[in-house]
Structures are given as structure tokens and as C-alpha cells.
Scaffold this motif. Structure first.
Motif, PDB file in Angstrom:
ATOM      1  N   TYR A 144     -38.125  58.560  28.457  1.00 37.76           N
ATOM      2  CA  TYR A 144     -37.119  58.927  29.328  1.00 37.76           C
ATOM      3  C   TYR A 144     -37.609  59.805  30.540  1.00 37.76           C
ATOM      4  CZ  TYR A 144     -32.744  60.783  31.109  1.00 37.76           C
ATOM      5  OH  TYR A 144     -32.071  61.426  31.811  1.00 37.76           O
ATOM      6  N   TYR A 145     -37.172  59.383  31.792  1.00 34.05           N
ATOM      7  CA  TYR A 145     -37.558  60.058  32.866  1.00 34.05           C
ATOM      8  C   TYR A 145     -36.309  60.414  33.519  1.00 34.05           C
ATOM      9  CZ  TYR A 145     -42.221  58.173  32.013  1.00 34.05           C
ATOM     10  OH  TYR A 145     -43.373  57.931  31.551  1.00 34.05           O
ATOM     11  N   ASN A 146     -36.111  61.520  33.996  1.00 32.92           N
ATOM     12  CA  ASN A 146     -35.105  61.811  35.110  1.00 32.92           C
ATOM     13  C   ASN A 146     -35.640  61.910  36.600  1.00 32.92           C
ATOM     14  OD1 ASN A 146     -32.939  63.012  36.551  1.00 32.92           O
ATOM     15  ND2 ASN A 146     -32.763  64.664  35.363  1.00 32.92           N
ATOM     16  N   VAL A 189     -31.256  41.622  40.861  1.00 35.60           N
ATOM     17  CA  VAL A 189     -31.451  40.176  40.871  1.00 35.60           C
ATOM     18  C   VAL A 189     -32.241  40.298  42.290  1.00 35.60           C
ATOM     19  CG1 VAL A 189     -30.550  38.122  41.585  1.00 35.60           C
ATOM     20  CG2 VAL A 189     -29.422  39.213  39.804  1.00 35.60           C
ATOM     21  N   HIS A 190     -31.926  40.874  43.020  1.00 40.53           N
ATOM     22  CA  HIS A 190     -32.542  40.614  44.735  1.00 40.53           C
ATOM     23  C   HIS A 190     -33.795  41.141  44.656  1.00 40.53           C
ATOM     24  CE1 HIS A 190     -31.639  41.242  49.445  1.00 40.53           C
ATOM     25  NE2 HIS A 190     -32.256  39.983  48.996  1.00 40.53           N
ATOM     26  N   CYS A 191     -34.187  42.453  43.973  1.00 38.90           N
ATOM     27  CA  CYS A 191     -35.248  43.102  43.784  1.00 38.90           C
ATOM     28  C   CYS A 191     -36.283  42.612  42.802  1.00 38.90           C
ATOM     29  CB  CYS A 191     -35.378  44.615  43.662  1.00 38.90           C
ATOM     30  SG  CYS A 191     -34.448  45.317  45.121  1.00 38.90           S
ATOM     31  N   ARG A 192     -35.836  41.529  41.734  1.00 37.09           N
ATOM     32  CA  ARG A 192     -36.428  40.915  40.770  1.00 37.09           C
ATOM     33  C   ARG A 192     -36.914  41.934  39.769  1.00 37.09           C
ATOM     34  NH1 ARG A 192     -40.558  38.311  41.158  1.00 37.09           N
ATOM     35  NH2 ARG A 192     -39.990  36.884  39.515  1.00 37.09           N
ATOM     36  N   LEU A 193     -35.904  42.815  39.273  1.00 37.53           N
ATOM     37  CA  LEU A 193     -36.364  43.877  38.569  1.00 37.53           C
ATOM     38  C   LEU A 193     -36.458  43.496  36.920  1.00 37.53           C
ATOM     39  CD1 LEU A 193     -34.579  46.887  40.090  1.00 37.53           C
ATOM     40  CD2 LEU A 193     -36.705  46.191  40.616  1.00 37.53           C
ATOM     41  N   GLN A 194     -35.857  42.230  36.709  1.00 34.75           N
ATOM     42  CA  GLN A 194     -35.864  41.700  35.319  1.00 34.75           C
ATOM     43  C   GLN A 194     -37.456  41.690  34.768  1.00 34.75           C
ATOM     44  OE1 GLN A 194     -34.759  40.107  37.954  1.00 34.75           O
ATOM     45  NE2 GLN A 194     -32.949  39.266  37.606  1.00 34.75           N
ATOM     46  N   ARG A 195     -38.102  41.541  35.738  1.00 33.22           N
ATOM     47  CA  ARG A 195     -39.621  41.395  35.299  1.00 33.22           C
ATOM     48  C   ARG A 195     -40.182  42.592  34.760  1.00 33.22           C
ATOM     49  NH1 ARG A 195     -42.689  41.954  41.287  1.00 33.22           N
ATOM     50  NH2 ARG A 195     -40.592  42.818  42.268  1.00 33.22           N
ATOM     51  N   PHE A 196     -39.539  44.053  35.110  1.00 30.99           N
ATOM     52  CA  PHE A 196     -40.080  44.940  34.546  1.00 30.99           C
ATOM     53  C   PHE A 196     -39.356  45.581  33.206  1.00 30.99           C
ATOM     54  CE2 PHE A 196     -40.606  45.838  39.180  1.00 30.99           C
ATOM     55  CZ  PHE A 196     -42.090  45.487  39.154  1.00 30.99           C
ATOM     56  N   HIS A 197     -38.383  44.634  32.750  1.00 32.49           N
ATOM     57  CA  HIS A 197     -37.496  45.075  31.573  1.00 32.49           C
ATOM     58  C   HIS A 197     -38.299  45.624  30.405  1.00 32.49           C
ATOM     59  CE1 HIS A 197     -33.934  45.018  29.237  1.00 32.49           C
ATOM     60  NE2 HIS A 197     -34.225  44.203  28.382  1.00 32.49           N
ATOM     61  N   ARG A 198     -38.032  46.430  29.630  1.00 33.56           N
ATOM     62  CA  ARG A 198     -38.554  47.086  28.561  1.00 33.56           C
ATOM     63  C   ARG A 198     -40.192  47.541  28.706  1.00 33.56           C
ATOM     64  NH1 ARG A 198     -34.868  49.998  26.052  1.00 33.56           N
ATOM     65  NH2 ARG A 198     -33.104  48.698  25.724  1.00 33.56           N
ATOM     66  N   LEU A 240     -32.569  58.211  42.955  1.00 33.76           N
ATOM     67  CA  LEU A 240     -31.207  58.159  42.369  1.00 33.76           C
ATOM     68  C   LEU A 240     -30.947  56.703  41.904  1.00 33.76           C
ATOM     69  CD1 LEU A 240     -28.814  59.797  41.399  1.00 33.76           C
ATOM     70  CD2 LEU A 240     -27.533  59.339  43.702  1.00 33.76           C
ATOM     71  N   LEU A 241     -31.094  55.725  42.907  1.00 34.91           N
ATOM     72  CA  LEU A 241     -30.962  54.455  42.507  1.00 34.91           C
ATOM     73  C   LEU A 241     -31.899  53.964  41.411  1.00 34.91           C
ATOM     74  CD1 LEU A 241     -29.631  51.693  42.984  1.00 34.91           C
ATOM     75  CD2 LEU A 241     -31.263  51.160  44.677  1.00 34.91           C
ATOM     76  N   PHE A 262     -32.465  51.815  35.914  1.00 35.65           N
ATOM     77  CA  PHE A 262     -33.501  51.842  34.531  1.00 35.65           C
ATOM     78  C   PHE A 262     -32.795  52.594  33.522  1.00 35.65           C
ATOM     79  CE2 PHE A 262     -36.697  50.540  37.579  1.00 35.65           C
ATOM     80  CZ  PHE A 262     -37.172  49.462  37.205  1.00 35.65           C
ATOM     81  N   ALA A 263     -31.657  53.243  33.615  1.00 40.02           N
ATOM     82  CA  ALA A 263     -30.930  53.875  32.636  1.00 40.02           C
ATOM     83  C   ALA A 263     -30.767  53.125  31.227  1.00 40.02           C
ATOM     84  CB  ALA A 263     -29.575  54.206  33.201  1.00 40.02           C
ATOM     85  N   SER A 264     -30.594  51.987  31.188  1.00 42.60           N
ATOM     86  CA  SER A 264     -30.371  51.233  30.186  1.00 42.60           C
ATOM     87  C   SER A 264     -31.640  50.974  29.570  1.00 42.60           C
ATOM     88  CB  SER A 264     -29.834  49.617  30.509  1.00 42.60           C
ATOM     89  OG  SER A 264     -30.694  48.803  31.204  1.00 42.60           O
ATOM     90  N   ALA A 265     -32.557  50.933  30.003  1.00 38.37           N
ATOM     91  CA  ALA A 265     -34.156  50.909  29.590  1.00 38.37           C
ATOM     92  C   ALA A 265     -34.478  52.331  28.938  1.00 38.37           C
ATOM     93  CB  ALA A 265     -34.921  50.495  30.680  1.00 38.37           C
ATOM     94  N   MET A 266     -33.868  53.373  29.147  1.00 37.08           N
ATOM     95  CA  MET A 266     -34.099  54.689  28.701  1.00 37.08           C
ATOM     96  C   MET A 266     -32.972  55.113  27.654  1.00 37.08           C
ATOM     97  SD  MET A 266     -35.602  56.211  32.077  1.00 37.08           S
ATOM     98  CE  MET A 266     -34.325  56.351  33.099  1.00 37.08           C
TER      99      MET A 266
END
Length: 259
Positions: free
Chosen positions: A129-131, A46-55, A112-113, A118-122
Motif C-alpha cells: 500500500y502506498y499513499n 485505457v488511454h494510458c494502457r495501465l492494464q499492463r501494470f495490473h497487480r 492524486l490521480l 491504483f486504489a483497487s490494486a492496493m
């Protein structure tokens, strides 16, 4: 925070590069500090507004993450090159080994964060998939360096914008700071532009209504840097409202299918 405003502006003009706010690195550092209160993943999103990068991960080429070394009050930049699986560390002020090791630890905590967020997006078989923690840490050749410790913030901002260009040739601190201030204030998303120009002109004794001249505007906007700093919180909120969000991003408007 000026760096966050800059990152938000860059997000509006780039579809395959992501520019994360400084909060992301801060959250990564806090989560690695046993004495600090850990930040939840939901709070980070939420704080970093990462929802905009979803999928949208499979469309991303590189991720720019500004990082801060609090001990030396120094900014440096982590660039995740997804296709090459390389994590570039751009550090513009040569430091002792102790500082370098600390910054590497900050970078690895951030990687690591990134993996956690982004684990759920992969998770699907159709997802890329990226490690991220396994990306090879690299110190790029041609990394511009300076012994002026006050300009590390300007350096990372310019590297985020001009990643492939030699922007640092003939670098002049005062000129570059003025150029960055002008670009931030004059951005089309800045709804405070008129009030900032008016305040600057008043400070120099100009009459209101005379700011339509391009030369006059640019000469006096530089004077308004203090006004910009005091209005950063307001501007950040405005820019956040206008920055791309998920499938509303202009580069995805014509896509018919969603992953």
C-alpha cells in the motif's frame, strides 16, 4: 508524440521502473480544472494502457511521469520513488515562483490521480500500500539546468532513460537531438525503419537498396526526422502493440503465482 514513443520503448527494457505516457498528466490536469470536461478513471486506464501494470505494483521501484506546463510550453518530470515515499520533481529550466507553484500543483494533481487509479490494486491485505499524495515532494540535488527552453523535452527523455547517470555533462543540443532521433528510429520495435531510411536516402539523392551500410544509415536517418514526426501516430500504435502487457512482461514470465 515523441515522448510517448520513448516511454513505450523504455517500458520494454525495464521491469521494475514504469514509464507512463504524457496522457496521464494531461488527464490529471483536466480533472483539476473546473472549466474542463473531466476524464473518467476508466478512460485514463485505457488511454494510458495501465492494464499492463495490473497487480504488479509490489514489483515497482519507481514511476516516471512526464508532465507539461501548457502556459510556458515546458516539460518537466515527476519521479515517484516508491520505497522511499518521495516524489522527485525534475525541472530543468529555472523559472519564477509563479511557474514553480503551478508545476507543483500539476505534480500534486498527478499524484492524486495515481492514487485513484491504483486504489483497487492496493485493496487486499496482501497488497503493498502506498499513499501517493502524501509522498514528500523533493527537488533533487544535482538537477541539471539549462536556459535553453526548447530542450525541456529532450531533457526529460534523457532523464527517464539515464536516471542515475550524469548524461548531461558536456551537453550539446544538436548532437543530443540527433542521438535521440537515431535511437527512436533504429529501435527494433520500429516497423517503419526501412521506409524511413529509404525516404531519408531519397531526400539526399541516394539509390534505394544502399541503406545496408551502418554509416550511410545513421547519416541519413537524421535527415528523416520530419518523416518520423509525420509517422508518429502510426509508430505509437505499433509500439503499443509490442510493449509489455501484464503477465506477459518478460520479467514475470517465470512467476507461477499471481497475486
Amino acid at each position: 508524440m515523441v515522448v510517448n514513443i520513448w516511454a513505450a520503448y523504455l517500458c520494454q527494457t525495464n521491469s521494475d521502473s514504469w514509464f507512463l505516457p504524457t496522457f496521464f498528466g494531461e488527464h490529471a490536469r483536466l480533472n483539476q480544472d473546473p472549466s474542463a470536461v473531466h476524464v473518467s478513471m476508466a478512460s485514463t486506464i485505457v488511454h494510458c494502457r495501465l492494464q499492463r501494470f495490473h497487480r504488479r505494483l509490489k514489483h515497482c521501484v519507481q514511476i516516471f511521469i512526464p508532465l507539461h506546463d501548457e502556459i510556458t510550453n515546458h516539460w518537466f518530470l515527476l519521479v515517484m520513488k516508491l520505497k522511499d515515499k518521495i516524489a522527485e520533481l525534475w525541472d530543468f529550466v529555472p523559472e519564477l515562483t509563479s511557474s514553480l507553484n503551478r508545476r507543483i500543483e500539476i505534480a500534486r494533481a498527478t499524484m492524486l490521480l495515481l492514487q485513484t487509479v491504483f486504489a483497487s490494486a492496493m485493496s487486499k491485505s496482501s497488497d503493498v500500500y502506498y499513499n501517493f499524495p502524501s509522498f514528500r515532494l523533493s527537488f533533487p540535488e544535482g538537477n541539471p539546468t539549462t536556459y535553453n527552453k526548447y530542450d525541456s523535452g529532450i531533457y526529460i527523455m534523457m532523464q527517464m532513460k539515464c536516471y542515475s547517470d550524469k548524461w548531461f555533462e558536456g551537453y550539446n543540443s544538436e548532437v543530443m537531438r540527433s542521438a535521440v532521433a537515431l535511437e527512436i528510429v533504429n529501435n527494433q520495435s520500429n516497423e517503419l525503419l526501412k521506409s524511413v531510411i529509404t525516404a531519408a536516402m531519397k531526400g539526399k539523392g541516394f539509390e534505394e537498396g544502399g541503406y545496408n551500410s551502418t554509416e550511410t544509415t545513421q547519416a541519413n536517418v537524421v535527415v528523416a526526422t520530419e518523416v518520423v514526426a509525420s509517422e508518429c501516430d502510426k509508430a505509437t500504435s505499433i509500439i503499443h502493440e509490442k510493449s509489455p502487457n501484464g503477465w506477459k512482461c518478460r520479467s514475470h514470465r517465470k512467476r507461477k503465482s499471481r497475486v
